[in-house]
Design an enzyme around this catalytic site. Structure first.
Site, PDB file in Angstrom:
ATOM      1  N   GLY A  58       0.907   8.684  10.253  1.00  0.00           N
ATOM      2  CA  GLY A  58       0.252   8.862   8.675  1.00  0.00           C
ATOM      3  C   GLY A  58       0.707  10.354   8.504  1.00  0.00           C
ATOM      4  O   GLY A  58       2.535  10.986   8.420  1.00  0.00           O
ATOM      5  N   LYS A  90       3.311   3.746  18.438  1.00  0.00           N
ATOM      6  CA  LYS A  90       3.579   5.192  18.194  1.00  0.00           C
ATOM      7  C   LYS A  90       3.766   6.254  19.199  1.00  0.00           C
ATOM      8  O   LYS A  90       4.224   7.061  19.793  1.00  0.00           O
ATOM      9  CB  LYS A  90       2.450   5.689  18.295  1.00  0.00           C
ATOM     10  CG  LYS A  90       2.501   4.987  16.090  1.00  0.00           C
ATOM     11  CD  LYS A  90       0.477   5.134  15.458  1.00  0.00           C
ATOM     12  CE  LYS A  90       0.632   3.859  14.159  1.00  0.00           C
ATOM     13  NZ  LYS A  90      -0.593   4.274  13.880  1.00  0.00           N
ATOM     14  N   THR A 136       1.079  -1.149   0.216  1.00  0.00           N
ATOM     15  CA  THR A 136      -0.178  -0.041   0.026  1.00  0.00           C
ATOM     16  C   THR A 136       0.973   1.459  -0.114  1.00  0.00           C
ATOM     17  O   THR A 136       1.139   2.483  -1.030  1.00  0.00           O
ATOM     18  CB  THR A 136      -0.188   0.077   1.675  1.00  0.00           C
ATOM     19  OG1 THR A 136      -1.865  -1.347   1.018  1.00  0.00           O
ATOM     20  CG2 THR A 136      -2.234   1.181   1.314  1.00  0.00           C
ATOM     21  N   LYS A 149       6.507   1.883  12.132  1.00  0.00           N
ATOM     22  CA  LYS A 149       6.908   1.780  13.676  1.00  0.00           C
ATOM     23  C   LYS A 149       6.724   0.680  14.990  1.00  0.00           C
ATOM     24  O   LYS A 149       7.763   0.930  15.568  1.00  0.00           O
ATOM     25  CB  LYS A 149       5.268   2.419  14.432  1.00  0.00           C
ATOM     26  CG  LYS A 149       4.448   1.880  14.142  1.00  0.00           C
ATOM     27  CD  LYS A 149       3.285   1.933  12.913  1.00  0.00           C
ATOM     28  CE  LYS A 149       2.141   0.843  12.758  1.00  0.00           C
ATOM     29  NZ  LYS A 149       1.683   1.305  11.048  1.00  0.00           N
ATOM     30  N   GLU A 168      -2.709  -2.904   9.551  1.00  0.00           N
ATOM     31  CA  GLU A 168      -1.725  -3.657   9.785  1.00  0.00           C
ATOM     32  C   GLU A 168      -2.265  -4.994   8.930  1.00  0.00           C
ATOM     33  O   GLU A 168      -2.938  -5.709   8.719  1.00  0.00           O
ATOM     34  CB  GLU A 168      -1.252  -3.660  10.951  1.00  0.00           C
ATOM     35  CG  GLU A 168      -0.641  -2.356  11.594  1.00  0.00           C
ATOM     36  CD  GLU A 168       0.173  -1.166  11.012  1.00  0.00           C
ATOM     37  OE1 GLU A 168       1.194  -2.203  10.641  1.00  0.00           O
ATOM     38  OE2 GLU A 168      -0.098  -1.226  10.325  1.00  0.00           O
TER      39      GLU A 168
HETATM   40  P1  NAP Z   1       1.611  -3.902   2.722  1.00  0.00           P
HETATM   41  O1  NAP Z   1       0.299  -3.713   2.187  1.00  0.00           O
HETATM   42  O2  NAP Z   1       1.530  -5.420   3.340  1.00  0.00           O
HETATM   43  O3  NAP Z   1       3.278  -4.169   2.316  1.00  0.00           O
HETATM   44  C1  NAP Z   1       4.161  -4.461   2.594  1.00  0.00           C
HETATM   45  C2  NAP Z   1       4.739  -5.199   1.660  1.00  0.00           C
HETATM   46  O4  NAP Z   1       5.824  -4.939   2.023  1.00  0.00           O
HETATM   47  C3  NAP Z   1       4.194  -6.183   0.567  1.00  0.00           C
HETATM   48  O5  NAP Z   1       3.375  -5.582  -0.488  1.00  0.00           O
HETATM   49  C4  NAP Z   1       5.165  -7.511   1.198  1.00  0.00           C
HETATM   50  O6  NAP Z   1       5.664  -7.800  -0.341  1.00  0.00           O
HETATM   51  C5  NAP Z   1       6.457  -6.776   0.913  1.00  0.00           C
HETATM   52  N1  NAP Z   1       7.274  -7.180   2.004  1.00  0.00           N
HETATM   53  C6  NAP Z   1       7.838  -8.467   2.336  1.00  0.00           C
HETATM   54  N2  NAP Z   1       8.769  -8.530   2.655  1.00  0.00           N
HETATM   55  C7  NAP Z   1       9.364  -8.468   1.450  1.00  0.00           C
HETATM   56  C8  NAP Z   1      10.957  -9.355   1.162  1.00  0.00           C
HETATM   57  N3  NAP Z   1      11.233 -10.109   2.502  1.00  0.00           N
HETATM   58  N4  NAP Z   1      10.874  -8.153   0.355  1.00  0.00           N
HETATM   59  C9  NAP Z   1      10.989  -7.262  -0.548  1.00  0.00           C
HETATM   60  N5  NAP Z   1       9.384  -6.645   0.114  1.00  0.00           N
HETATM   61  C10 NAP Z   1       8.769  -7.375   1.088  1.00  0.00           C
HETATM   62  O7  NAP Z   1       1.945  -3.018   4.587  1.00  0.00           O
HETATM   63  P2  NAP Z   1       1.993  -1.299   4.397  1.00  0.00           P
HETATM   64  O8  NAP Z   1       0.282  -0.787   4.504  1.00  0.00           O
HETATM   65  O9  NAP Z   1       2.345  -0.745   2.466  1.00  0.00           O
HETATM   66  O10 NAP Z   1       2.180  -0.985   5.437  1.00  0.00           O
HETATM   67  C11 NAP Z   1       4.120  -0.788   5.196  1.00  0.00           C
HETATM   68  C12 NAP Z   1       4.590  -0.184   6.180  1.00  0.00           C
HETATM   69  O11 NAP Z   1       3.755   0.991   6.694  1.00  0.00           O
HETATM   70  C13 NAP Z   1       4.296  -1.268   8.130  1.00  0.00           C
HETATM   71  O12 NAP Z   1       4.725  -1.002   8.424  1.00  0.00           O
HETATM   72  C14 NAP Z   1       3.143  -0.860   8.402  1.00  0.00           C
HETATM   73  O13 NAP Z   1       2.596  -0.457   9.433  1.00  0.00           O
HETATM   74  C15 NAP Z   1       3.286   1.389   7.392  1.00  0.00           C
HETATM   75  N6  NAP Z   1       2.810   2.024   7.991  1.00  0.00           N
HETATM   76  C16 NAP Z   1       1.174   1.723   7.358  1.00  0.00           C
HETATM   77  C17 NAP Z   1       0.222   2.443   6.627  1.00  0.00           C
HETATM   78  C18 NAP Z   1      -0.662   2.632   5.959  1.00  0.00           C
HETATM   79  O14 NAP Z   1      -1.720   3.570   5.842  1.00  0.00           O
HETATM   80  N7  NAP Z   1      -1.271   1.528   4.949  1.00  0.00           N
HETATM   81  C19 NAP Z   1       0.378   3.895   7.677  1.00  0.00           C
HETATM   82  C20 NAP Z   1       1.319   4.337   8.276  1.00  0.00           C
HETATM   83  C21 NAP Z   1       2.636   3.064   8.424  1.00  0.00           C
HETATM   84  P3  NAP Z   1       3.611  -9.004  -1.131  1.00  0.00           P
HETATM   85  O15 NAP Z   1       3.111  -7.995  -1.730  1.00  0.00           O
HETATM   86  O16 NAP Z   1       4.994  -9.567  -1.829  1.00  0.00           O
HETATM   87  O17 NAP Z   1       3.467  -9.372  -0.038  1.00  0.00           O
HETATM   88  N1  HSE Z   2      -2.790   0.705  10.102  1.00  0.00           N
HETATM   89  C1  HSE Z   2      -2.456   2.085  11.049  1.00  0.00           C
HETATM   90  C2  HSE Z   2      -3.498   2.392  11.769  1.00  0.00           C
HETATM   91  C3  HSE Z   2      -1.489   2.476   9.838  1.00  0.00           C
HETATM   92  O1  HSE Z   2      -4.467   2.267  10.814  1.00  0.00           O
HETATM   93  O2  HSE Z   2      -3.466   3.751  11.850  1.00  0.00           O
HETATM   94  C4  HSE Z   2      -0.967   3.931  10.334  1.00  0.00           C
HETATM   95  O3  HSE Z   2       0.314   3.462  10.833  1.00  0.00           O
END
Ligand code: NAP
Ligand code: HSE
Length: 438
Positions: free
Chosen positions: A134, A205, A13, A105, A190
Site C-alpha cells: 500500500g 506480493k 476504494t 498485484k 480484496e
Molecule cells: P474495489 O473497491 O472493488 O474497486 C474496483 C473498482 O473497479 C470497482 O469500482 C469496479 O466497479 C471497477 N471496475 C471493475 N471492472 C470495471 C470495468 N470493466 N470498467 C470500469 N470499472 C471497473 O477495489 P479496490 O480496493 O479499489 O482495489 C483496486 C485494486 O487495487 C485491486 O487490484 C486491489 O488489489 C488493489 N489494491 C487495493 C488496496 C486497498 O487497500 N483497497 C491496496 C492496494 C492495492 P463497480 O464500482 O462498478 O463495481
Molecule cells: N487486500 C490487500 C491487503 C490490499 O489487505 O493487504 C493491499 O494490497
C-alpha cells in the site's frame, strides 16, 4: 503551467482516493510534478452507483473508448481488481499509447511477463508502487534506492487485512468473522477476501519483491503458503504465554542452496519490530550486503495510503522519471532467473506444534518418540490442568516448541503423530521467529 492529462479506470476504494488527491490537492501535485495533473476522465461500470468522491460533470464516463481514443490523455491509473477484464484493459491502454499505473498485484504476479514485454515493445511504462504494501514505498526503495546492494533477505507483513484480523482477535478478543467483516467495511480486503486470508495476496506480493530484489522469476503459486484461516484464539493465547505474537510473515532469504520463499502464520517474539505491527499496517525488513538492515513500516491497505502511492507514480510518470527507470530495470524480461528456489522441505525453522491429546500416562512418550525419530529436538512443552477451557472431546491441548528442524521433517513428524490413537486428527504447526534473520 503545463498540463498532463490523466484518467482513472475503476473508481472503487483506491480509485476514489486517487480522484480525491488529484481534485482536492491539485496545487500539491502540481508543485511536486512541475505541471498540473489534470483528471480528464474517470471510467466506471455503473454511472448511477454512488461514489466516495465528487467527480466534476463531464469527467465520469462508462465508455473506456473516451480514454483510449483521446490522444491527449498520457497516463492512466488502472484501478480495477482481478485478472479480467483488468489484463485486457491494461493491454488496450498500452496499445493506445498510454503509460499505466496500477495497484493490481494479482495481475502483475500472473501476467507480468506478457504485460511488461508489451509495454517495452510499445515504448510505454507500467508503474506499480501501490501493488505491494500500500502506502509504503517499497518498490522504489528496493528497485532504486537499494540498487547498490545484493539483497540478502526480505521479511515482512504484506497483507493488511490478515494483520488487521489477527490484531482484532489478539487485542480485542474479536471473533474471526467479525474482524474480517470490519476489514471489508474499511476497504482493506480484496473483492474476494479468500486471497487475503489464505496467503495468496501475500505470496503474489512476495513474488513481485523477489523479482525486484533477486531477479527471481517465480510464479506466486510456487511459493509455499499458509494463511491465517487456520489461526484461532487458542493458539494466540499459547503464543502469548510463550512470549510471542502470531503474524502472517512473508519471507525471502538468499542462501548458498538457493532462494528460500515462504508465507506462513509465524510466532514472532514480542518486542521485536514485526511483532508490534498492528491493524492494517504492513512492515518489511530488508537486509542488503552494503546497507545492512532497513525497516519500513506504514499502512499497507486502505484508501488514502494506497492512493498516495498511485499518485506518486502518476507524478513520476508525468515528470518522466519512471519511464527511464522502467526501461533500465527491464522487469520481467526474458533474462534467465539468476537464482533457483530452495526446496521447501529443506527450509529450517523452529516450530510451534499443538495437538489435542488424551490426558493419560504414556501419551507424551509416544509423541516425543516420533519427534526423536525425525531428529527433532524439543525446546519446551506446555500442558495445562484438564479443566482448561481449551479441552475438546475429552482431550487437552499439548503445545511443543522445537529447536530448529527442516520443514519436511517437521511436517512428516506431525503427520505420524496424528496417526497415534491418543491424538485428535488435526494439529496446528507454525514456524517460530525469535529475531529477524540478518
Ligand atoms: P474495489 O473497491 O472493488 O474497486 C474496483 C473498482 O473497479 C470497482 O469500482 C469496479 O466497479 C471497477 N471496475 C471493475 N471492472 C470495471 C470495468 N470493466 N470498467 C470500469 N470499472 C471497473 O477495489 P479496490 O480496493 O479499489 O482495489 C483496486 C485494486 O487495487 C485491486 O487490484 C486491489 O488489489 C488493489 N489494491 C487495493 C488496496 C486497498 O487497500 N483497497 C491496496 C492496494 C492495492 P463497480 O464500482 O462498478 O463495481
Ligand atoms: N487486500 C490487500 C491487503 C490490499 O489487505 O493487504 C493491499 O494490497
Amino acid at each position: 503551467m503545463e498540463k498532463t492529462k490523466v484518467a482513472i479506470v475503476g473508481l472503487g476504494t483506491v480509485g476514489s482516493g486517487v480522484a480525491k488527491l488529484l481534485l482536492d490537492h491539485g496545487d500539491r501535485t502540481a508543485r511536486h510534478a512541475g505541471r498540473t495533473l489534470w483528471l480528464e476522465k474517470a471510467v466506471v461500470r455503473d454511472l448511477k452507483r454512488k461514489r466516495d468522491c465528487d467527480i466534476p460533470a463531464g469527467v465520469l464516463t462508462d465508455r473506456l473508448e473516451e480514454v483510449l481514443d483521446n490522444p491527449e490523455i498520457e497516463v492512466v491509473a488502472q484501478l480495477i481488481g482481478g485478472l479480467e477484464p483488468a489484463r485486457t484493459i491494461m493491454l488496450q491502454l498500452l496499445e493506445s499509447g498510454k503509460n499505466v499505473v496500477t495497484a493490481n498485484k494479482a495481475l502483475l504476479a500472473e501476467h507480468g511477463p506478457e504485460l511488461f514485454d508489451r509495454a517495452r515493445e510499445l515504448g510505454r511504462c507500467i508503474a506499480f508502487e501501490a501493488a505491494v504494501a500500500g502506502g509504503i514505498p517499497i518498490i522504489t526503495n528496493i528497485s532504486q534506492c537499494l540498487s547498490a546492494n545484493q539483497v540478502l533477505s526480505i521479511q515482512g507483513i504484506l497483507n493488511g487485512t490478515s494483520n488487521f484480523i489477527l490484531t482484532q482477535m489478539d487485542d480485542l478478543g474479536c471473533g474471526y468473522d467479525t474482524a474480517l467483516a470490519e476489514a471489508q467495511r474499511r476497504g482493506y480486503a480484496e473483492a474476494d477476501p479468500t486471497m487475503d486470508v489464505d496467503g495468496t495476496d501475500a505470496a503474489q506480493k512476495l513474488a513481485i519483491l523477489a523479482h525486484l530484489a533477486f531477479g527471481a522469476r517465480v510464479h506466486w503459486s510456487r511459493i509455499p503458503r499458509v494463511g491465517i484461516d487456520q489461526v484461532g484464539i487458542t493458539d494466540m493465547r499459547f503464543a502469548r504465554e510463550l512470549g510471542y505474537r502470531i503474524k502472517l510473515i512473508a519471507q525471502a532469504q538468499l542462501v548458498p542452496a538457493g532462494l528460500e520463499l515462504s508465507v506462513a502464520p509465524t510466532l514472532i517474539r514480542i518486542g521485536t519490530p514485526l511483532a508490534e505491527v498492528r491493524a492494517n499496517y504492513n512492515a518489511i525488513s530488508v537486509v542488503g550486503d552494503a546497507v545492512g538492515d532497513v525497516f519500513f513500516h506504514g499502512q499497507g491497505a486502505g484508501q488514502m495510503p494506497t492512493a498516495s502511492a498511485v499518485v506518486a507514480d502518476l507524478i513520476d510518470v508525468a515528470v518522466g522519471r519512471l519511464p527511464i527507470t522502467f526501461r533500465t530495470l527491464e522487469l520481467w524480461s526474458n533474462r534467465e532467473s539468476p537464482v533457483s528456489l530452495r526446496p521447501n522441505d529443506d527450509l529450517p525453522s523452529r516450530f510451534y506444534m499443538r495437538f489435542q491429546v488424551e490426558d493419560r500416562p504414556g501419551v507424551m512418550a509416544k509423541i516425543t518418540t516420533v519427534l526423536g525419530n525425525h531428529q527433532i529436538s524439543i525446546a519446551s512443552i506446555i500442558q495445562h490442568e484438564p479443566s482448561s477451557h481449551d479441552a475438546q472431546d475429552g482431550k487437552v491441548p499439548l503445545v511443543i516448541m522445537t529447536h530448529e528442524a527442516p520443514e519436511g521433517a517437521a511436517r512428516e513428524a506431525v503427520e505420524q503423530i496424528l496417526q497415534l490413537d491418543v491424538v485428535n486428527s488435526s494439529a496446528v504447526r507454525m514456524p517460530v521467529m525469535d529475531e529477524p534473520k540478518l
